[in-house]
Design a protein around this motif. Sequence first.
Motif, mmCIF file in Angstrom:
data_model
loop_
_atom_site.group_PDB
_atom_site.id
_atom_site.type_symbol
_atom_site.label_atom_id
_atom_site.label_comp_id
_atom_site.label_asym_id
_atom_site.label_seq_id
_atom_site.Cartn_x
_atom_site.Cartn_y
_atom_site.Cartn_z
ATOM 1 N N ARG A 1 0.837 -1.219 0.000
ATOM 2 C CA ARG A 1 0.000 0.000 0.000
ATOM 3 C C ARG A 1 0.864 1.259 0.000
ATOM 4 N N PHE A 2 1.975 1.210 0.699
ATOM 5 C CA PHE A 2 2.875 2.377 0.702
ATOM 6 C C PHE A 2 3.453 2.577 -0.700
ATOM 7 N N ILE A 3 3.887 1.478 -1.322
ATOM 8 C CA ILE A 3 4.474 1.566 -2.669
ATOM 9 C C ILE A 3 3.429 2.086 -3.664
ATOM 10 N N ALA A 4 2.163 1.703 -3.454
ATOM 11 C CA ALA A 4 1.089 2.144 -4.352
ATOM 12 C C ALA A 4 0.637 3.576 -4.044
ATOM 13 N N GLY A 5 1.231 4.195 -3.043
ATOM 14 C CA GLY A 5 0.878 5.577 -2.712
ATOM 15 C C GLY A 5 -0.435 5.670 -1.944
ATOM 16 N N GLN A 6 -0.888 4.547 -1.344
ATOM 17 C CA GLN A 6 -2.186 4.547 -0.656
ATOM 18 C C GLN A 6 -2.047 4.629 0.866
ATOM 19 N N GLY B 1 0.608 6.207 4.191
ATOM 20 C CA GLY B 1 1.780 6.991 4.565
ATOM 21 C C GLY B 1 2.883 6.107 5.123
ATOM 22 N N PHE B 2 4.097 6.632 5.161
ATOM 23 C CA PHE B 2 5.248 5.864 5.619
ATOM 24 C C PHE B 2 5.064 5.373 7.061
ATOM 25 N N MET B 3 4.656 6.263 7.960
ATOM 26 C CA MET B 3 4.516 5.856 9.364
ATOM 27 C C MET B 3 3.247 5.030 9.591
ATOM 28 N N ALA B 4 2.292 5.136 8.663
ATOM 29 C CA ALA B 4 1.039 4.381 8.835
ATOM 30 C C ALA B 4 1.250 2.884 8.620
ATOM 31 N N MET B 5 2.390 2.506 7.982
ATOM 32 C CA MET B 5 2.645 1.071 7.794
ATOM 33 C C MET B 5 2.666 0.343 9.137
ATOM 34 N N ALA B 6 3.350 0.921 10.109
ATOM 35 C CA ALA B 6 3.426 0.266 11.427
ATOM 36 C C ALA B 6 2.047 0.219 12.077
ATOM 37 N N GLY B 7 1.259 1.262 11.832
ATOM 38 C CA GLY B 7 -0.102 1.293 12.383
ATOM 39 C C GLY B 7 -0.938 0.144 11.831
ATOM 40 N N VAL B 8 -0.811 -0.111 10.536
ATOM 41 C CA VAL B 8 -1.571 -1.201 9.905
ATOM 42 C C VAL B 8 -1.151 -2.551 10.495
ATOM 43 N N VAL B 9 0.134 -2.728 10.691
ATOM 44 C CA VAL B 9 0.617 -3.998 11.248
ATOM 45 C C VAL B 9 0.119 -4.158 12.687
ATOM 46 N N GLU B 10 0.168 -3.072 13.437
ATOM 47 C CA GLU B 10 -0.276 -3.125 14.830
ATOM 48 C C GLU B 10 -1.773 -3.428 14.906
ATOM 49 N N ASP B 11 -2.568 -2.749 14.065
ATOM 50 C CA ASP B 11 -4.029 -2.995 14.053
ATOM 51 C C ASP B 11 -4.308 -4.454 13.693
ATOM 52 N N THR B 12 -3.556 -4.967 12.727
ATOM 53 C CA THR B 12 -3.782 -6.348 12.274
ATOM 54 C C THR B 12 -3.475 -7.339 13.392
ATOM 55 N N LEU B 13 -2.364 -7.123 14.068
ATOM 56 C CA LEU B 13 -2.000 -8.051 15.154
ATOM 57 C C LEU B 13 -3.043 -7.994 16.278
ATOM 58 N N ALA B 14 -3.536 -6.787 16.584
ATOM 59 C CA ALA B 14 -4.535 -6.640 17.656
ATOM 60 C C ALA B 14 -5.812 -7.382 17.268
ATOM 61 N N ARG B 15 -6.244 -7.190 16.035
ATOM 62 C CA ARG B 15 -7.477 -7.846 15.565
ATOM 63 C C ARG B 15 -7.309 -9.369 15.580
ATOM 64 N N LEU B 16 -6.174 -9.838 15.070
ATOM 65 C CA LEU B 16 -5.972 -11.289 14.993
ATOM 66 C C LEU B 16 -5.842 -11.917 16.371
ATOM 67 N N SER B 17 -5.247 -11.178 17.309
ATOM 68 C CA SER B 17 -5.102 -11.796 18.632
ATOM 69 C C SER B 17 -6.456 -11.864 19.336
ATOM 70 N N ALA B 18 -7.394 -11.005 18.918
ATOM 71 C CA ALA B 18 -8.738 -11.070 19.503
ATOM 72 C C ALA B 18 -9.553 -12.205 18.888
ATOM 73 N N GLU B 19 -9.301 -12.523 17.622
ATOM 74 C CA GLU B 19 -10.170 -13.510 16.956
ATOM 75 C C GLU B 19 -9.527 -14.884 16.719
ATOM 76 N N THR B 20 -8.220 -15.010 16.931
ATOM 77 C CA THR B 20 -7.579 -16.322 16.729
ATOM 78 C C THR B 20 -6.623 -16.597 17.894
ATOM 79 N N ARG B 21 -6.029 -17.778 17.854
ATOM 80 C CA ARG B 21 -5.011 -18.088 18.857
ATOM 81 C C ARG B 21 -3.646 -17.872 18.209
ATOM 82 N N LEU B 22 -3.228 -16.610 18.224
ATOM 83 C CA LEU B 22 -1.980 -16.240 17.550
ATOM 84 C C LEU B 22 -0.772 -16.971 18.125
ATOM 85 N N GLY B 23 -0.839 -17.265 19.425
ATOM 86 C CA GLY B 23 0.320 -17.877 20.093
ATOM 87 C C GLY B 23 0.449 -19.371 19.858
ATOM 88 N N ASN B 24 -0.561 -19.984 19.224
ATOM 89 C CA ASN B 24 -0.479 -21.430 18.970
ATOM 90 C C ASN B 24 0.678 -21.755 18.036
#
Length: 393
Positions: free
Chosen positions: A334-339, A341-364
């Motif tokens: 998304r950053f490469i496609a211009g969609q 921002g540079f710092m928003a990449m970490a935000g997307v990863v953080e949001d994804t991990l938070a969502r996945l840890s709520a809905e799956t067993r990430l630690g398995n």
Amino acid sequence: MRRISIFGATGSVGESTYDLILRAGGAEAFQTVALTGGRNTARLADMALALRAEVAVTAHDDCLPDLAARLAGSGIAVAAGPAAVAEAASRPADWVMSAIVGAAGLVPGMQALKTGATLALANKESLVTAGQLLLSTAARHGATILPVDSEHSAIFQALIGEDMSAVERIILTASGGALRDWPMERLASATVTEALAHPNWAMGPRITIDSASMFNKALEVIETREFFGVAPAQIEVIIHPESIVHSMVAFHDGGVIAHLGAPDMRHPIGFALNWPARAALPVARLDLARLGSLTFRAPDLRRWPALRLAGEVMAVRGLAGAAFNAAKEIALDRFIAGQLGFMAMAGVVEDTLARLSAETRLGNAASGLEDVLAMDHLARIRAAEAADNRAGG
Ligand code: NDP
């Protein structure tokens, strides 16, 4: 004759590997089993002809007609698609370079290990997404994994003859990438071109941007944890703008062994190619008097949130590495496609991990590759949603 294969031959690491193979005698000295690439079929065909490969494979079905036309009459077999890449990896070879970029490198690397090959592993994503599976597969099949990342090759070399129980810390050096000295407030508006201007290393575009965001170093921290089996608290990252010290190992007796060299991937690739021997390599020699000084400083985690996220991923372990890498790949797209921002990449990863840890067993722990691939798939969907939310918000 030693049988070799190069996966991701047309990329930056692939080209350096090809260069070393040619210098070491090319088709006269090596029997090339498989060469694979993506869209650069012209280059893949040139390499296949020069090394008289048994098979040339493009990852993309639509590239097959062009590759086939270029290799018509040569006797070199051609194929396309991820399944063909995996099939090429199951052909027995003594030494296999794993230099596909991204999670796409995991399956072929795993296939190569099942043949008992020595796997020169540039594709750090394999260790991040499926470290334990990779190591156990290697052990089961008598295969060897040699790290090719310059940092991990440095650590590997510093550990030769050492006992892991004597290791206190592993210190990974980081150049800080293209935006290292930018004021914090400008980072959010950094462009792709600006993030690509790496001060020291010539690498593929994705890893170069990951160097600027330090997602590359985050992957390397996790890679260190998985490959060398040290605890997360034993891994330290230090900014070293000159990229001369490639990493260090600190021992319990207070001694530190550092590995130094010019920033040229042909050193770690050549080390893996010649291991356990050392052979002369065409890399620039260090002139320390001319360099004068080497500098180091602690990283600022506000500037590089990816490093903090790596700590969280290691604390969860299990399938968190697969989720982290997949989310990072989507955010980078998304950053490469211009969609995004540079710092928003970490935000997307953080949001994804938070969502996945709520809905799956990430630690398995992954019971097999299917679990890793399923998590990779789900994390890509969630990361795309997170990126849409951020772009729209
Ligand atoms: P590049 O982008 O330069 O090359 C990637 C290679 O993978 C190319 O051959 C490309 O083909 C191929 N490829 C791209 N997408 C796919 C896919 N979906 N399936 C199969 N093949 C694909 O990457 P680098 O050489 O920079 O990096 C390769 C790996 O090595 C990465 O994991 C990176 O993190 C690691 N690494 C790289 C370093 C470096 O100095 N570059 C240093 C240390 C580690 P094509 O170009 O023909 O489309």
